[in-house]
Design a protein around this motif. Structure first.
Motif, PDB file in Angstrom:
ATOM      1  N   ASN A   1       0.841  -1.194   0.000  1.00  0.00           N
ATOM      2  CA  ASN A   1       0.000   0.000   0.000  1.00  0.00           C
ATOM      3  C   ASN A   1       0.876   1.243   0.000  1.00  0.00           C
ATOM      4  N   PRO A   2       1.055   1.882  -1.151  1.00  0.00           N
ATOM      5  CA  PRO A   2       1.900   3.077  -1.230  1.00  0.00           C
ATOM      6  C   PRO A   2       1.323   4.268  -0.471  1.00  0.00           C
ATOM      7  N   ASN A   3       0.063   4.169  -0.053  1.00  0.00           N
ATOM      8  CA  ASN A   3      -0.557   5.243   0.735  1.00  0.00           C
ATOM      9  C   ASN A   3      -0.344   5.046   2.240  1.00  0.00           C
ATOM     10  N   HIS A   4       0.393   4.038   2.617  1.00  0.00           N
ATOM     11  CA  HIS A   4       0.703   3.664   4.006  1.00  0.00           C
ATOM     12  C   HIS A   4      -0.474   3.850   4.967  1.00  0.00           C
ATOM     13  N   ARG A   5      -1.565   3.177   4.618  1.00  0.00           N
ATOM     14  CA  ARG A   5      -2.744   3.111   5.480  1.00  0.00           C
ATOM     15  C   ARG A   5      -3.248   1.671   5.489  1.00  0.00           C
ATOM     16  N   MET A   6      -3.881   1.289   6.580  1.00  0.00           N
ATOM     17  CA  MET A   6      -4.546  -0.001   6.581  1.00  0.00           C
ATOM     18  C   MET A   6      -6.047   0.261   6.457  1.00  0.00           C
ATOM     19  N   PRO A   7      -6.839  -0.730   6.026  1.00  0.00           N
ATOM     20  CA  PRO A   7      -6.472  -2.118   5.790  1.00  0.00           C
ATOM     21  C   PRO A   7      -5.907  -2.337   4.390  1.00  0.00           C
TER      22      PRO A   7
ATOM     23  N   GLN B   1       1.779  14.005   9.516  1.00  0.00           N
ATOM     24  CA  GLN B   1       2.541  13.401   8.435  1.00  0.00           C
ATOM     25  C   GLN B   1       2.692  14.379   7.266  1.00  0.00           C
ATOM     26  N   ARG B   2       3.836  14.305   6.659  1.00  0.00           N
ATOM     27  CA  ARG B   2       4.087  15.059   5.431  1.00  0.00           C
ATOM     28  C   ARG B   2       4.560  14.088   4.360  1.00  0.00           C
ATOM     29  N   ALA B   3       4.833  14.606   3.183  1.00  0.00           N
ATOM     30  CA  ALA B   3       5.164  13.753   2.052  1.00  0.00           C
ATOM     31  C   ALA B   3       6.421  12.929   2.312  1.00  0.00           C
ATOM     32  N   ARG B   4       6.360  11.706   1.877  1.00  0.00           N
ATOM     33  CA  ARG B   4       7.531  10.824   1.951  1.00  0.00           C
ATOM     34  C   ARG B   4       8.360  11.056   0.692  1.00  0.00           C
ATOM     35  N   PRO B   5       9.653  11.363   0.838  1.00  0.00           N
ATOM     36  CA  PRO B   5      10.464  11.628  -0.349  1.00  0.00           C
ATOM     37  C   PRO B   5      10.504  10.433  -1.284  1.00  0.00           C
ATOM     38  N   ALA B   6      10.442  10.687  -2.578  1.00  0.00           N
ATOM     39  CA  ALA B   6      10.569   9.626  -3.569  1.00  0.00           C
ATOM     40  C   ALA B   6      12.027   9.165  -3.642  1.00  0.00           C
TER      41      ALA B   6
END
Length: 241
Positions: free
Chosen positions: A47-53, A233-238
């Protein structure tokens, strides 16, 4: 077997309700969102959006490699289609259900989530009165949408129980914390009481009841760390090429 990456929140419980209703075999993979398990490299591949489920189906219909799916609405559609239950596939009935699944994802879940967030926050971050009023009123509006929808039909999408009901129920359980009185919404309350009485709903809501941490037992520095993980949370660097 279906692996369910899960933590006992309304978004997770949508899926466990459906799994319990269908009887599909599944295994819970605990994903402690307070600890930050959703940010591991392994989970980000799913999950590239880092959320569950999220789920991984190791036995997809038609065979082949395992299928991974994130976003609870997509998971609900996938599982219902796999089981051949709770999501009719004839054109009119399919989209009657689908529009209410999307309504929940776009309206009920986000707005009730914000309502709960600002009401819990209090004045610890300054004056939140506008945000509390804004989202409490929006929550009230959304309960009214369901109430008006249910005055002349048994379930949200019509006369048949569907994933539209399962996806909406877990978020409505917190009505008190959202500043609402469901006795004002008699048609909604009739539906709510019927949902709560379903054995599979009860089982689905109970999944992971032993997983949650008691905030009162956590040290202040851990509570502060978890707030930063969950709320700032802020953007995760690519990655660099």
């Amino acid at each position: 077997m279906i692996d369910l990456y899960y933590w006992p929140t309304p978004n997770g419980r949508k899926v466990t309700i459906l799994l319990e209703e269908t009887g599909l075999p599944y295994r819970v993979v605990p994903l402690n969102i307070g600890r930050g398990d959703q940010f591991t490299e392994e989970f980000l591949k799913l999950n590239p959006n880092h959320r569950m489920p999220a789920i991984v189906d190791h036995d997809p219909t038609g065979g082949g490699a395992p299928i991974g799916i994130f976003e609870s609405g997509a998971i609900m559609m996938y599982l219902a289609e796999k089981a051949g239950k709770f999501w009719p596939q004839t054109l009119r009935e399919k989209y009657e259900v689908t529009q209410w699944v999307i309504w929940q994802m776009a309206n009920q879940g986000p707005k009730l989530g914000e309502c709960g967030h600002f009401r819990r926050l209090g004045d610890t971050q300054g004056d939140q009165s506008y945000a509390v009023r804004r989202f409490t009123d929006e929550a009230n509006r959304l309960y009214g949408v369901l109430n008006n929808r249910l005055y002349d039909r048994r379930y949200i999408a019509g006369d048949e129980y569907s994933i539209a009901d399962m996806i909406s129920y877990p978020w409505s359980v917190g009505w008190k914390a959202q500043g609402q009185d469901i006795s004002e919404f008699k048609y909604f309350k009739r539906w709510f009481d019927e949902m709560r009485a379903r054995p599979a709903v009860e089982r689905g809501m109970a999944v992971g009841a032993d997983l949650s941490d008691d905030p009162a037992k956590l040290p202040p520095e851990e509570l502060e760390r978890r707030k930063k993980i969950l709320y700032n949370q802020r953007a995760r660097p690519a990655p660099e090429k």
